[in-house]
Design a protein around this motif. Structure first.
Motif, PDB file in Angstrom:
ATOM      1  N   THR A   1     -39.240  39.236 -22.230  1.00 35.23           N
ATOM      2  CA  THR A   1     -39.151  40.675 -21.970  1.00 35.23           C
ATOM      3  C   THR A   1     -39.288  41.507 -23.242  1.00 35.23           C
ATOM      4  N   GLY A   2     -39.563  40.860 -24.375  1.00 33.89           N
ATOM      5  CA  GLY A   2     -39.720  41.614 -25.607  1.00 33.89           C
ATOM      6  C   GLY A   2     -40.360  40.799 -26.708  1.00 33.89           C
ATOM      7  N   GLY A   3     -40.980  41.512 -27.681  1.00 39.55           N
ATOM      8  CA  GLY A   3     -41.713  40.843 -28.741  1.00 39.55           C
ATOM      9  C   GLY A   3     -40.848  40.098 -29.739  1.00 39.55           C
ATOM     10  N   ALA A   4     -39.624  40.576 -30.013  1.00 45.27           N
ATOM     11  CA  ALA A   4     -38.782  39.933 -31.014  1.00 45.27           C
ATOM     12  C   ALA A   4     -38.440  38.499 -30.619  1.00 45.27           C
ATOM     13  N   ALA A   5     -38.072  38.309 -29.352  1.00 43.35           N
ATOM     14  CA  ALA A   5     -37.732  36.959 -28.882  1.00 43.35           C
ATOM     15  C   ALA A   5     -38.949  36.045 -28.927  1.00 43.35           C
TER      16      ALA A   5
ATOM     17  N   GLY B   1     -35.161  45.413 -21.431  1.00 44.28           N
ATOM     18  CA  GLY B   1     -36.395  45.099 -20.717  1.00 44.28           C
ATOM     19  C   GLY B   1     -36.738  46.180 -19.712  1.00 44.28           C
ATOM     20  N   HIS B   2     -38.017  46.308 -19.383  1.00 42.93           N
ATOM     21  CA  HIS B   2     -38.460  47.410 -18.536  1.00 42.93           C
ATOM     22  C   HIS B   2     -37.815  47.403 -17.150  1.00 42.93           C
ATOM     23  N   GLY B   3     -37.683  46.232 -16.556  1.00 39.93           N
ATOM     24  CA  GLY B   3     -37.083  46.174 -15.226  1.00 39.93           C
ATOM     25  C   GLY B   3     -35.651  46.668 -15.224  1.00 39.93           C
TER      26      GLY B   3
END
Length: 330
Positions: A68-72, A175-177
């Motif tokens: 849900t994200g670039g860092a992870a 996250g967007h959801g």
């Protein structure tokens, strides 16, 4: 005894002459929810990467891992738990800069593009300057996500360079959801969104747009790009072109048949959408399905200026592997 030795010798020759089949290469690929990742959904649905790898003489299996994200994703990529990451331009530029002397991470290609909207339910907020400590703006990652960097870009345009990070204290990672649910549920009042989340949010009369991302950046840019370490493609050199060819085929399939694309999207992501709802988003003329990354250097110039990234270049091709150097990127 002689005949036993002859049989044994023949068996050894047969064993040596037998073809050796390499085990399939297992490729772990990141994906995220949202229409911006639809080309990857088509690739997965139709096994296009497997098809193009096979044509190049490599058998592969694929694992599609949801983030849900670039860092992870960047952490997973560097730890060896992921082979191909997919995220925004800022996460790519961050890891491209930090790995110049070791992992040598570069972009593979653009996955898709469309405008993103900074939304709020606060009726008093009309511009960025109106946000205050009463506001909470959700975005995928504070400070380094696409959305965080675009807020900084817009803040400089609207309020001056000294105000580049003025809105950062009001942002939270989500996250967007989850952000959509929180915005519509009232626990936050801002979300720098993307489709289909922003389309759903804007149906609520309490929600209005404060910023169009194309105004911040100055034009189209990838919602997501694929990227990987140089080592992965050194070990599997044929897979770079195979991935790009598979991605281009998936993007072409979407452009050619929106009904097919809508069915795949509903099946693999927005399961409760009707065909009409899906098609209304896919047929937006500002949806872009192209492998050429635009405005990479716009993001890089900003991130250099505000100190988010040290490495710099004046050539977008330095950020990407050679498989797309023939495209009209920027």
């Amino acid at each position: 005894m002689k005949w036993i030795r002859q049989i044994f010798a023949a068996a050894v020759v047969a064993f040596i002459a037998a073809p050796v089949y390499a085990a399939p290469v297992n490729v772990r690929i990141a994906k995220q929810p949202g229409v911006g990742y639809l080309p990857l959904m088509v690739m997965e649905h139709e096994k296009l990467f497997e098809k193009h790898a096979k044509k190049a003489g490599v058998d592969i299996t694929t694992e599609w891992l949801k983030f849900t994200g670039g860092a992870a994703m960047n952490e997973a990529l560097l730890s060896g738990n992921l082979d191909i990451a997919t995220g925004g331009i800022p996460p790519l530029l961050t890891i491209w800069s930090k790995t110049e002397n070791n992992y040598k991470v570069k972009g593979i290609a653009s996955i898709s593009s469309h405008p993103q909207f900074l939304l709020t339910t606060n009726p008093n907020v009309k511009t960025l300057a109106d946000f205050s400590s009463v506001d909470k703006i959700a975005l995928p990652a504070v400070r380094i996500s696409n959305q965080a960097v675009m807020i900084q870009m817009a803040a400089i345009k609207q309020m001056g360079e000294a105000k580049a990070f003025a809105i950062d204290p009001f942002t939270i990672s989500m996250g967007h959801g989850d952000a959509m649910a929180a915005l519509l549920g009232g626990s936050i009042n801002g979300h720098f969104s993307q489709s289909p989340f922003q389309d759903i949010e804007l149906r609520d009369p309490r929600v209005h747009s404060v910023l169009n991302s194309y105004d911040a950046v100055g034009g189209p840019y990838p919602i997501a790009v694929a990227y990987a370490t140089d080592r992965f493609f050194q070990q599997n050199p044929k897979l770079l072109v195979a991935f790009v060819d598979a991605l281009k085929e998936a993007q072409g399939m979407i452009r050619a048949d929106m009904n097919y694309a809508a069915k795949v999207w509903i099946e693999m992501d927005v399961k409760k959408f009707s065909m009409d709802e899906a098609l209304a988003i896919l047929k937006n003329p500002k949806m872009g399905w192209d492998a050429a990354p635009q405005n990479t250097l716009t993001f890089l110039k900003h991130m250099n200026k505000v100190g988010l990234v040290e490495r710099t270049t004046n050539n977008w091709k330095d950020v990407y592997f050679p498989a797309i150097h023939d495209l009209q990127g920027s």
